[in-house]
Scaffold this motif. Structure first.
Motif, PDB file in Angstrom:
ATOM      1  N   VAL A 159      -7.342   6.763  13.522  1.00 59.55           N
ATOM      2  CA  VAL A 159      -7.005   7.248  12.193  1.00 59.55           C
ATOM      3  C   VAL A 159      -7.258   8.744  12.052  1.00 59.55           C
ATOM      4  O   VAL A 159      -6.602   9.427  11.269  1.00 59.55           O
ATOM      5  CB  VAL A 159      -7.782   6.491  11.094  1.00 59.55           C
ATOM      6  CG1 VAL A 159      -7.436   5.021  11.106  1.00 59.55           C
ATOM      7  CG2 VAL A 159      -9.272   6.695  11.235  1.00 59.55           C
ATOM      8  N   LEU A 160      -8.218   9.267  12.808  1.00 59.61           N
ATOM      9  CA  LEU A 160      -8.505  10.700  12.716  1.00 59.61           C
ATOM     10  C   LEU A 160      -7.373  11.534  13.294  1.00 59.61           C
ATOM     11  O   LEU A 160      -7.293  12.736  13.044  1.00 59.61           O
ATOM     12  CB  LEU A 160      -9.817  11.022  13.429  1.00 59.61           C
ATOM     13  CG  LEU A 160     -11.060  10.345  12.836  1.00 59.61           C
ATOM     14  CD1 LEU A 160     -12.303  10.767  13.599  1.00 59.61           C
ATOM     15  CD2 LEU A 160     -11.204  10.664  11.364  1.00 59.61           C
ATOM     16  N   ASP A 161      -6.498  10.919  14.079  1.00 59.13           N
ATOM     17  CA  ASP A 161      -5.316  11.618  14.581  1.00 59.13           C
ATOM     18  C   ASP A 161      -4.141  11.501  13.624  1.00 59.13           C
ATOM     19  O   ASP A 161      -3.093  12.104  13.854  1.00 59.13           O
ATOM     20  CB  ASP A 161      -4.892  11.038  15.947  1.00 59.13           C
ATOM     21  CG  ASP A 161      -5.891  11.364  17.045  1.00 59.13           C
ATOM     22  OD1 ASP A 161      -6.763  12.228  16.806  1.00 59.13           O
ATOM     23  OD2 ASP A 161      -5.812  10.748  18.119  1.00 59.13           O
ATOM     24  N   ALA A 162      -4.305  10.716  12.577  1.00 57.44           N
ATOM     25  CA  ALA A 162      -3.184  10.470  11.657  1.00 57.44           C
ATOM     26  C   ALA A 162      -3.672  10.511  10.214  1.00 57.44           C
ATOM     27  O   ALA A 162      -3.508   9.548   9.470  1.00 57.44           O
ATOM     28  CB  ALA A 162      -2.541   9.128  11.976  1.00 57.44           C
ATOM     29  N   PRO A 163      -4.264  11.639   9.786  1.00 58.10           N
ATOM     30  CA  PRO A 163      -4.781  11.685   8.409  1.00 58.10           C
ATOM     31  C   PRO A 163      -3.703  11.493   7.356  1.00 58.10           C
ATOM     32  O   PRO A 163      -3.954  10.914   6.302  1.00 58.10           O
ATOM     33  CB  PRO A 163      -5.412  13.083   8.320  1.00 58.10           C
ATOM     34  CG  PRO A 163      -4.761  13.874   9.412  1.00 58.10           C
ATOM     35  CD  PRO A 163      -4.489  12.894  10.515  1.00 58.10           C
ATOM     36  N   ALA A 164      -2.487  11.966   7.635  1.00 56.54           N
ATOM     37  CA  ALA A 164      -1.405  11.801   6.658  1.00 56.54           C
ATOM     38  C   ALA A 164      -1.076  10.329   6.471  1.00 56.54           C
ATOM     39  O   ALA A 164      -0.806   9.881   5.355  1.00 56.54           O
ATOM     40  CB  ALA A 164      -0.165  12.568   7.108  1.00 56.54           C
ATOM     41  N   ALA A 165      -1.120   9.555   7.564  1.00 54.41           N
ATOM     42  CA  ALA A 165      -0.845   8.123   7.478  1.00 54.41           C
ATOM     43  C   ALA A 165      -1.939   7.417   6.684  1.00 54.41           C
ATOM     44  O   ALA A 165      -1.659   6.494   5.910  1.00 54.41           O
ATOM     45  CB  ALA A 165      -0.722   7.517   8.873  1.00 54.41           C
ATOM     46  N   VAL A 166      -3.195   7.837   6.868  1.00 53.53           N
ATOM     47  CA  VAL A 166      -4.300   7.257   6.096  1.00 53.53           C
ATOM     48  C   VAL A 166      -4.059   7.490   4.605  1.00 53.53           C
ATOM     49  O   VAL A 166      -4.179   6.574   3.778  1.00 53.53           O
ATOM     50  CB  VAL A 166      -5.647   7.871   6.518  1.00 53.53           C
ATOM     51  CG1 VAL A 166      -6.764   7.343   5.624  1.00 53.53           C
ATOM     52  CG2 VAL A 166      -5.946   7.553   7.966  1.00 53.53           C
ATOM     53  N   MET A 167      -3.695   8.724   4.265  1.00 51.67           N
ATOM     54  CA  MET A 167      -3.467   9.044   2.855  1.00 51.67           C
ATOM     55  C   MET A 167      -2.282   8.277   2.291  1.00 51.67           C
ATOM     56  O   MET A 167      -2.317   7.828   1.142  1.00 51.67           O
ATOM     57  CB  MET A 167      -3.260  10.551   2.711  1.00 51.67           C
ATOM     58  CG  MET A 167      -4.491  11.373   3.008  1.00 51.67           C
ATOM     59  SD  MET A 167      -4.211  13.145   2.783  1.00 51.67           S
ATOM     60  CE  MET A 167      -5.799  13.802   3.304  1.00 51.67           C
ATOM     61  N   ASP A 168      -1.243   8.105   3.100  1.00 51.95           N
ATOM     62  CA  ASP A 168      -0.077   7.340   2.645  1.00 51.95           C
ATOM     63  C   ASP A 168      -0.464   5.903   2.329  1.00 51.95           C
ATOM     64  O   ASP A 168      -0.044   5.328   1.316  1.00 51.95           O
ATOM     65  CB  ASP A 168       1.025   7.364   3.704  1.00 51.95           C
ATOM     66  CG  ASP A 168       1.741   8.695   3.791  1.00 51.95           C
ATOM     67  OD1 ASP A 168       1.626   9.493   2.835  1.00 51.95           O
ATOM     68  OD2 ASP A 168       2.411   8.939   4.801  1.00 51.95           O
ATOM     69  N   VAL A 169      -1.255   5.309   3.218  1.00 51.12           N
ATOM     70  CA  VAL A 169      -1.703   3.925   3.003  1.00 51.12           C
ATOM     71  C   VAL A 169      -2.525   3.825   1.726  1.00 51.12           C
ATOM     72  O   VAL A 169      -2.318   2.936   0.897  1.00 51.12           O
ATOM     73  CB  VAL A 169      -2.516   3.424   4.209  1.00 51.12           C
ATOM     74  CG1 VAL A 169      -3.216   2.109   3.880  1.00 51.12           C
ATOM     75  CG2 VAL A 169      -1.625   3.243   5.424  1.00 51.12           C
ATOM     76  N   LEU A 170      -3.459   4.744   1.560  1.00 49.43           N
ATOM     77  CA  LEU A 170      -4.337   4.693   0.395  1.00 49.43           C
ATOM     78  C   LEU A 170      -3.571   4.910  -0.906  1.00 49.43           C
ATOM     79  O   LEU A 170      -3.806   4.218  -1.899  1.00 49.43           O
ATOM     80  CB  LEU A 170      -5.449   5.738   0.535  1.00 49.43           C
ATOM     81  CG  LEU A 170      -6.447   5.480   1.662  1.00 49.43           C
ATOM     82  CD1 LEU A 170      -7.414   6.648   1.780  1.00 49.43           C
ATOM     83  CD2 LEU A 170      -7.213   4.181   1.432  1.00 49.43           C
TER      84      LEU A 170
END
Length: 223
Positions: A101-112
């Motif tokens: 997840v640390l390589d994909a912060p934008a994806a984490v934010m999208d999910v949240l």
């Protein structure tokens, strides 16, 4: 009506000829809805739904009960909208299970944002991660006004142990739309970090989620 438009302007034909990126949000939604209301063509109906919920993100956050209250959204249309929402959630979650997840912060934010940005009440969620910081699960654990007395470290720890998590990311929404961490958010984060540290479970970040975006407490130096 859609069939009265020139062929090249009809959403389906336009998508097939130019790709989905060529369609406006209302055109994409119209493809799902297929029909409008008496006196309201489907494109106008689609735009009215987007206006009502403030865009696609808000519409995808709508609950089954909220959708059921809209004239013209019968069971079939509601089922399709809810299915699309779940497909988007699962696709985003798959990305986080495939890479750290640390390589994909934008994806984490999208999910949240998809999970909680438009909630009318506060929701506290935890992303449970393996030793390579890939997503194991995302769970909503608490609802309502959140502070260190209403979010129980013991329950967070039990869920982390259940998943065999090596690290976690915390997240909660601010229905007010203010993405700044509060003093209570900082205190809660310190409390959870200390409690989970005793179990050798790292707290990597705490996101404050609003419709406009996410704020990372780690980026602010608050973790």
């Amino acid at each position: 009506m859609v069939r009265e438009l020139p062929p090249e302007a009809r959403p389906r034909e336009k998508l097939l000829a130019r790709g989905p990126q060529a369609l406006a949000d209302a055109e994409l939604l119209a493809l799902l809805l297929r029909t409008g209301l008496a006196g309201q063509p489907v494109l106008h109906f689609a735009q009215a739904l987007l206006d009502r919920w403030g865009g696609l993100s808000g519409l995808l956050q709508a609950t089954p009960a909220q959708l059921a209250s809209v004239k013209g959204l019968g069971p079939a249309k509601r089922a399709e909208l809810l299915a699309v929402t779940e497909m988007v959630r699962r696709a985003l979650s798959e990305r986080l299970r495939e890479r750290p997840v640390l390589d994909a912060p934008a994806a984490v934010m999208d999910v949240l944002r998809l999970h909680m940005a438009d909630r009318a009440h506060e929701v506290f969620a935890v992303l449970f991660l393996d030793s390579q910081h890939r997503l194991i699960a995302l769970e909503e654990l608490f609802r309502g006004t959140l502070d260190q007395t209403s979010v129980y470290p013991r329950e967070v720890a039990l869920r982390a142990l259940h998943h065999g998590a090596a690290a976690i990311i915390l997240a909660h929404n601010h229905p007010s739309g203010v993405a700044e961490p509060s003093r209570a958010d900082e205190a809660l984060t310190r409390n959870l970090k200390a409690a989970l540290g005793l179990l050798d479970i790292r707290v990597l970040d705490h996101f404050i989620v609003t419709r406009a975006g996410c704020t990372s407490m780690a980026e602010r130096g608050l973790i």
